[in-house]
Scaffold this active site. Structure first.
Site, PDB file in Angstrom:
ATOM      1  N   GLU A  82      11.686  -8.305   8.062  1.00 10.63           N
ATOM      2  CA  GLU A  82      13.001  -8.660   7.535  1.00 10.63           C
ATOM      3  C   GLU A  82      14.092  -7.765   8.104  1.00 10.63           C
ATOM      4  OE1 GLU A  82      14.107 -11.219   5.812  1.00 10.63           O
ATOM      5  OE2 GLU A  82      12.110 -12.044   6.002  1.00 10.63           O
ATOM      6  N   CYS A 132      22.744 -33.767   0.673  1.00  7.04           N
ATOM      7  CA  CYS A 132      23.708 -32.956   1.422  1.00  7.04           C
ATOM      8  C   CYS A 132      25.077 -33.626   1.462  1.00  7.04           C
ATOM      9  CB  CYS A 132      23.185 -32.714   2.842  1.00  7.04           C
ATOM     10  SG  CYS A 132      24.275 -31.677   3.825  1.00  7.04           S
TER      11      CYS A 132
END
Length: 361
Positions: free
Chosen positions: A42, A213
């Site tokens: 990360e 969306c």
DNA sequence: AAGACGGGGAC
DNA sequence: GTCCCAGTCTT
């Protein structure tokens, strides 16, 4: 604020997870729940694209297979692995963080947000990634991919960097994060951003969330997210000296904080307005080391672009005048044989100089 | 609230 | 060449 019904949220989570199980990428840090490995990946992914990270990640975890292994190594060794990846504060923080985890938590990476946020280099999003990916805890993330996905899903036509927009995006990310199988969901939403909901030319026709969306429904996907206009980058010129003495070459370590902190490189000095490159080199080496050189032949130039400026390095082979004493008396300056340069972490610009312009004998 | 912080890939 | 990516820390 957009209203979301529970069954809509669940539908989106399920479609996302099913899509991921079929189309998700197989990446080296995805076959593990090891919180240390998740942490390393990360941090590397914070600034850098997946394709670039893969080789660095493999080398890093091979060199430092555990928190304890990382904590007991010197920073220089960590920077040596990290060199070329950029944003070197990440490496310094990771190293400091490993030492903190060993001293405070007996080498166990914490599993609460409160504790993770005490580790340098870990902010809210990275904490969320570690919590969800390693521990399957329902913690939201908000990386660049997720920001883009959420801006489009909810047709947010404002700069996501603005604090109030950021606040709303965090709230949305939190609402959409499921209570179970967070591990899969988090990877799915990141992958969607990376492979479907891409910055340019998103592949809406194959998106599992196309019916949810608002950007897609209103054909706004190419206008979202909006980006702030960026300023033209200034350009600086530097004189860089290859200073040799009895087969060795002079290198200098940068201060630990600031640009390229802790990395080594060839001495270089910014050309002053109206000054010459030779003057810059002369005066710089004199001020820093009391060294007198004749800047000899210019052997080439190296260009390099940073985020906010560009540089041109003019490389000079310098002649060390015989009256010099070559003991630098400083720990951050060294004479080394060129063959030993590989033992020192260098920035990409210095690596270019070494590869192209350093005559190794 | 705004700026600093690197390097590489796409085109 | 130009444009793009991006989270955390510092000020």
């Amino acid at each position: 604020m957009t209203r979301l019904r529970p069954h809509e949220i669940e539908g989106m989570q399920q479609r996302l997870i099913r899509w991921y199980q079929k189309h998700g990428r197989d990446l080296p840090w995805r076959d593990t729940r090891n919180p240390y490995r998740i942490w390393v990946s990360e941090i590397m992914l914070q600034q850098t694209q997946v394709e670039t990270v893969i080789a660095y990640y493999e080398r890093f975890v091979a060199a430092f297979p555990s928190v304890q292994a990382l904590a007991r190594e010197p920073l220089q060794k960590v920077l040596l692995i990290w060199q070329g990846l950029g944003y070197y504060a990440r490496a310094r923080n990771l190293h400091r963080g490993a030492r903190l985890v060993v001293s405070r938590w007996d080498g166990r990476v914490p599993d609460t947000q409160k504790e993770l946020l005490q580790i340098p280099g870990i902010g809210r999003s990275t904490a969320g990634a570690i919590l969800s990916l390693a521990y399957d805890r329902p913690a939201p993330i908000l990386d660049g991919n997720v920001k883009r996905v959420l801006c489009r899903l909810f047709a947010i036509r404002r700069d996501p960097a603005k604090p109030d927009v950021l606040k709303r995006l965090w709230a949305l990310s939190e609402v959409l994060t499921p209570g179970t199988d967070v591990h899969t969901y988090t990877q799915a939403v990141m992958d969607l951003g990376a492979t479907i909901c891409t910055p340019i030319d998103p592949r809406c026709t194959v998106c599992p969330l196309r019916n949810n969306c608002q950007a897609c429904r209103r054909s706004l996907q190419h206008l979202i997210p909006v980006r702030a206009r960026k300023e033209p980058t200034p350009h600086h010129e530097y004189a860089l000296g290859i200073v040799r003495h009895r087969g060795r070459v002079l290198i200098r370590q940068r201060p630990e904080e600031g640009l390229l902190g802790g990395l080594w490189g060839f001495p270089n000095y910014r050309r002053r307005p109206k000054g010459t490159l030779a003057d810059a080199l002369h005066q710089g080496l004199h001020n820093d080391l009391g060294l007198a050189v004749e800047s000899g032949e210019k052997t080439g130039t190296v260009r390099h672009a940073y985020t906010h400026f560009k540089i041109t390095l003019h490389v000079f082979e310098c002649l060390l005048l015989p009256e010099n004493k070559t003991h630098t008396g400083k720990a951050d300056w060294k004479w080394i044989y060129p063959s030993r340069l590989k033992d020192y972490p260098l920035a990409a610009s210095d690596r270019k100089v070494m590869d192209r312009l350093l005559d190794r004998d």
